[in-house]
Motif scaffolding. Structure first.
Motif, PDB file in Angstrom:
ATOM      1  N   PRO A 110     -15.484 -12.999   9.405  1.00 30.28           N
ATOM      2  CA  PRO A 110     -16.164 -11.702   9.419  1.00 30.28           C
ATOM      3  C   PRO A 110     -15.762 -10.847   8.231  1.00 30.28           C
ATOM      4  O   PRO A 110     -14.596 -10.847   7.812  1.00 30.28           O
ATOM      5  CB  PRO A 110     -15.696 -11.087  10.744  1.00 30.28           C
ATOM      6  N   SER A 111     -16.713 -10.108   7.698  1.00 27.48           N
ATOM      7  CA  SER A 111     -16.487  -9.395   6.442  1.00 27.48           C
ATOM      8  C   SER A 111     -16.051  -7.947   6.620  1.00 27.48           C
ATOM      9  O   SER A 111     -15.533  -7.342   5.683  1.00 27.48           O
ATOM     10  CB  SER A 111     -17.757  -9.434   5.585  1.00 27.48           C
ATOM     11  N   VAL A 112     -16.274  -7.369   7.797  1.00 25.36           N
ATOM     12  CA  VAL A 112     -15.941  -5.954   8.005  1.00 25.36           C
ATOM     13  C   VAL A 112     -14.571  -5.855   8.666  1.00 25.36           C
ATOM     14  O   VAL A 112     -14.410  -6.192   9.843  1.00 25.36           O
ATOM     15  CB  VAL A 112     -17.010  -5.248   8.862  1.00 25.36           C
ATOM     16  N   TRP A 113     -13.575  -5.400   7.899  1.00 22.76           N
ATOM     17  CA  TRP A 113     -12.198  -5.291   8.369  1.00 22.76           C
ATOM     18  C   TRP A 113     -11.668  -3.896   8.074  1.00 22.76           C
ATOM     19  O   TRP A 113     -11.926  -3.335   7.011  1.00 22.76           O
ATOM     20  CB  TRP A 113     -11.298  -6.297   7.651  1.00 22.76           C
ATOM     21  N   LEU A 114     -10.905  -3.362   9.008  1.00 21.28           N
ATOM     22  CA  LEU A 114     -10.192  -2.118   8.779  1.00 21.28           C
ATOM     23  C   LEU A 114      -8.736  -2.311   9.178  1.00 21.28           C
ATOM     24  O   LEU A 114      -8.427  -3.119  10.055  1.00 21.28           O
ATOM     25  CB  LEU A 114     -10.816  -0.963   9.557  1.00 21.28           C
ATOM     26  N   CYS A 115      -7.855  -1.547   8.539  1.00 19.49           N
ATOM     27  CA  CYS A 115      -6.420  -1.714   8.743  1.00 19.49           C
ATOM     28  C   CYS A 115      -5.826  -0.449   9.351  1.00 19.49           C
ATOM     29  O   CYS A 115      -5.789   0.602   8.697  1.00 19.49           O
ATOM     30  CB  CYS A 115      -5.742  -2.042   7.411  1.00 19.49           C
ATOM     31  N   SER A 116      -5.348  -0.553  10.574  1.00 20.62           N
ATOM     32  CA  SER A 116      -4.775   0.617  11.243  1.00 20.62           C
ATOM     33  C   SER A 116      -3.475   1.058  10.577  1.00 20.62           C
ATOM     34  O   SER A 116      -3.133   2.248  10.608  1.00 20.62           O
ATOM     35  CB  SER A 116      -4.532   0.325  12.724  1.00 20.62           C
ATOM     36  N   LEU A 117      -2.747   0.134   9.949  1.00 22.32           N
ATOM     37  CA  LEU A 117      -1.522   0.519   9.254  1.00 22.32           C
ATOM     38  C   LEU A 117      -1.848   1.418   8.060  1.00 22.32           C
ATOM     39  O   LEU A 117      -1.221   2.463   7.861  1.00 22.32           O
ATOM     40  CB  LEU A 117      -0.763  -0.726   8.812  1.00 22.32           C
ATOM     41  N   LYS A 118      -2.858   1.040   7.268  1.00 28.59           N
ATOM     42  CA  LYS A 118      -3.229   1.852   6.110  1.00 28.59           C
ATOM     43  C   LYS A 118      -3.753   3.212   6.535  1.00 28.59           C
ATOM     44  O   LYS A 118      -3.433   4.236   5.916  1.00 28.59           O
ATOM     45  CB  LYS A 118      -4.278   1.110   5.269  1.00 28.59           C
ATOM     46  N   LEU A 179     -17.003   4.382  11.186  1.00 31.39           N
ATOM     47  CA  LEU A 179     -16.175   3.371  10.550  1.00 31.39           C
ATOM     48  C   LEU A 179     -16.139   3.541   9.037  1.00 31.39           C
ATOM     49  O   LEU A 179     -15.126   3.254   8.394  1.00 31.39           O
ATOM     50  CB  LEU A 179     -16.690   1.974  10.903  1.00 31.39           C
ATOM     51  N   GLU A 180     -17.228   4.035   8.465  1.00 29.67           N
ATOM     52  CA  GLU A 180     -17.246   4.240   7.024  1.00 29.67           C
ATOM     53  C   GLU A 180     -16.197   5.262   6.602  1.00 29.67           C
ATOM     54  O   GLU A 180     -15.569   5.125   5.544  1.00 29.67           O
ATOM     55  CB  GLU A 180     -18.631   4.690   6.556  1.00 29.67           C
ATOM     56  N   LEU A 181     -15.989   6.293   7.420  1.00 28.63           N
ATOM     57  CA  LEU A 181     -14.948   7.262   7.106  1.00 28.63           C
ATOM     58  C   LEU A 181     -13.576   6.602   7.184  1.00 28.63           C
ATOM     59  O   LEU A 181     -12.728   6.818   6.302  1.00 28.63           O
ATOM     60  CB  LEU A 181     -15.012   8.451   8.067  1.00 28.63           C
ATOM     61  N   ILE A 185     -10.744   6.356   4.284  1.00 28.68           N
ATOM     62  CA  ILE A 185      -9.395   6.875   4.481  1.00 28.68           C
ATOM     63  C   ILE A 185      -8.354   5.825   4.114  1.00 28.68           C
ATOM     64  O   ILE A 185      -7.341   6.137   3.475  1.00 28.68           O
ATOM     65  CB  ILE A 185      -9.206   7.352   5.939  1.00 28.68           C
ATOM     66  N   GLN A 186      -8.587   4.573   4.505  1.00 27.20           N
ATOM     67  CA  GLN A 186      -7.554   3.558   4.281  1.00 27.20           C
ATOM     68  C   GLN A 186      -7.327   3.247   2.802  1.00 27.20           C
ATOM     69  O   GLN A 186      -6.306   2.649   2.448  1.00 27.20           O
ATOM     70  CB  GLN A 186      -7.887   2.286   5.052  1.00 27.20           C
ATOM     71  N   THR A 187      -8.254   3.654   1.932  1.00 26.70           N
ATOM     72  CA  THR A 187      -8.075   3.438   0.497  1.00 26.70           C
ATOM     73  C   THR A 187      -7.853   4.747  -0.263  1.00 26.70           C
ATOM     74  O   THR A 187      -7.698   4.726  -1.494  1.00 26.70           O
ATOM     75  CB  THR A 187      -9.289   2.716  -0.103  1.00 26.70           C
ATOM     76  N   ALA A 188      -7.822   5.875   0.456  1.00 27.98           N
ATOM     77  CA  ALA A 188      -7.602   7.168  -0.189  1.00 27.98           C
ATOM     78  C   ALA A 188      -6.135   7.320  -0.581  1.00 27.98           C
ATOM     79  O   ALA A 188      -5.258   6.653  -0.019  1.00 27.98           O
ATOM     80  CB  ALA A 188      -8.003   8.300   0.757  1.00 27.98           C
ATOM     81  N   PRO A 189      -5.822   8.199  -1.541  1.00 31.45           N
ATOM     82  CA  PRO A 189      -4.414   8.506  -1.817  1.00 31.45           C
ATOM     83  C   PRO A 189      -3.716   8.968  -0.543  1.00 31.45           C
ATOM     84  O   PRO A 189      -4.312   9.647   0.291  1.00 31.45           O
ATOM     85  CB  PRO A 189      -4.497   9.627  -2.852  1.00 31.45           C
ATOM     86  N   CYS A 190      -2.466   8.595  -0.386  1.00 30.98           N
ATOM     87  CA  CYS A 190      -1.755   8.894   0.860  1.00 30.98           C
ATOM     88  C   CYS A 190      -1.696  10.394   1.163  1.00 30.98           C
ATOM     89  O   CYS A 190      -1.611  10.786   2.323  1.00 30.98           O
ATOM     90  CB  CYS A 190      -0.354   8.296   0.817  1.00 30.98           C
ATOM     91  N   LYS A 191      -1.711  11.233   0.132  1.00 29.82           N
ATOM     92  CA  LYS A 191      -1.695  12.681   0.351  1.00 29.82           C
ATOM     93  C   LYS A 191      -3.084  13.293   0.185  1.00 29.82           C
ATOM     94  O   LYS A 191      -3.210  14.513   0.088  1.00 29.82           O
ATOM     95  CB  LYS A 191      -0.717  13.337  -0.616  1.00 29.82           C
ATOM     96  N   GLY A 192      -4.110  12.454   0.204  1.00 31.89           N
ATOM     97  CA  GLY A 192      -5.460  12.954  -0.037  1.00 31.89           C
ATOM     98  C   GLY A 192      -6.366  12.903   1.168  1.00 31.89           C
ATOM     99  O   GLY A 192      -7.593  12.819   1.016  1.00 31.89           O
TER     100      GLY A 192
END
Length: 207
Positions: A110-118, A179-181, A185-192
């Motif tokens: 499956p191609s749609v993955w999200l990471c709860s840690l990130k 999910l798009e949000l 978020i998971q690729t945004a700067p950690c303080k952003g």
């Protein structure tokens, strides 16, 4: 209802690329009401589990010898996932093992993955660290089952994911958390985080 599947693997070691195999998989389906469905199975990939991993997970070689073959479990898992987006804690690990096991049966990952840690790194920057056990303790979420067993870890990741969605809804006055949000978020700067959510809201309102 927006359904997401939280997935977790237990394995013989850390690297699917080095020949380690999955020993257990679990997946839980969530929507806005909570956990609505569950899948769990031990699986026999034909590789022995080192003693240190047996001690960590409680999964023994004897248990695996009686488990269904990995290819059988993978077909069942694909039927359960049914094309829904996947979430995992430290998703690169689970994605690697799922991809390796699916390669063996000639199926696409499956191609749609999200990471709860990130996502948690952005939503809870104050946490001591962002391991699942630490976050569950930090947020006072009730522990479900035994850590390092696939179903318990999947269920606790699901509860963490729902808690993060609720926090984002509350903090940023969001009617829902697409999910798009979460992907942004998971690729945004950690303080952003604030800037990321604000940019997303503007893009939605102008669409």
């Amino acid at each position: 209802m927006r359904e997401r599947v939280i997935i977790d693997f237990e394995t013989t070691g850390l690297s699917a690329m080095m020949g380690d195999r999955a020993t257990e998989v679990a997946a839980v389906v969530i929507d806005e009401t909570g956990i609505i469905d569950r899948f769990q199975s031990l699986m026999n990939g034909g590789r022995r589990i080192p003693p240190c991993v047996q001690q960590l997970t409680g999964i023994s070689n004897a248990m695996i010898s009686r488990a269904p073959k990995a290819e059988v479990v993978m077909h069942e898992l694909l039927d359960f996932v049914a094309g829904r987006p996947l979430v995992a804690h430290n998703a690169a690990f689970d994605h690697g093992f799922l991809g390796a096991e699916l390669d063996r049966i000639g199926a696409a990952c499956p191609s749609v993955w999200l990471c709860s840690l990130k996502v948690a790194r952005r939503v809870y920057p104050e946490a001591p660290n962002h391991r699942l056990q630490t976050l569950i303790r930090h947020l006072c979420i009730e522990t479900v089952g035994q850590y390092h067993r696939a179903l318990a870890d999947a269920e606790m990741t699901a509860l963490l994911w729902l808690r993060m969605e609720q926090k984002l809804q509350h903090d940023f006055a969001l009617p829902e958390v697409p999910l798009e949000l979460m992907r942004r978020i998971q690729t945004a700067p950690c303080k952003g985080l604030g800037q990321c959510v604000g940019s997303f809201k503007r893009s939605v309102s102008s669409a």
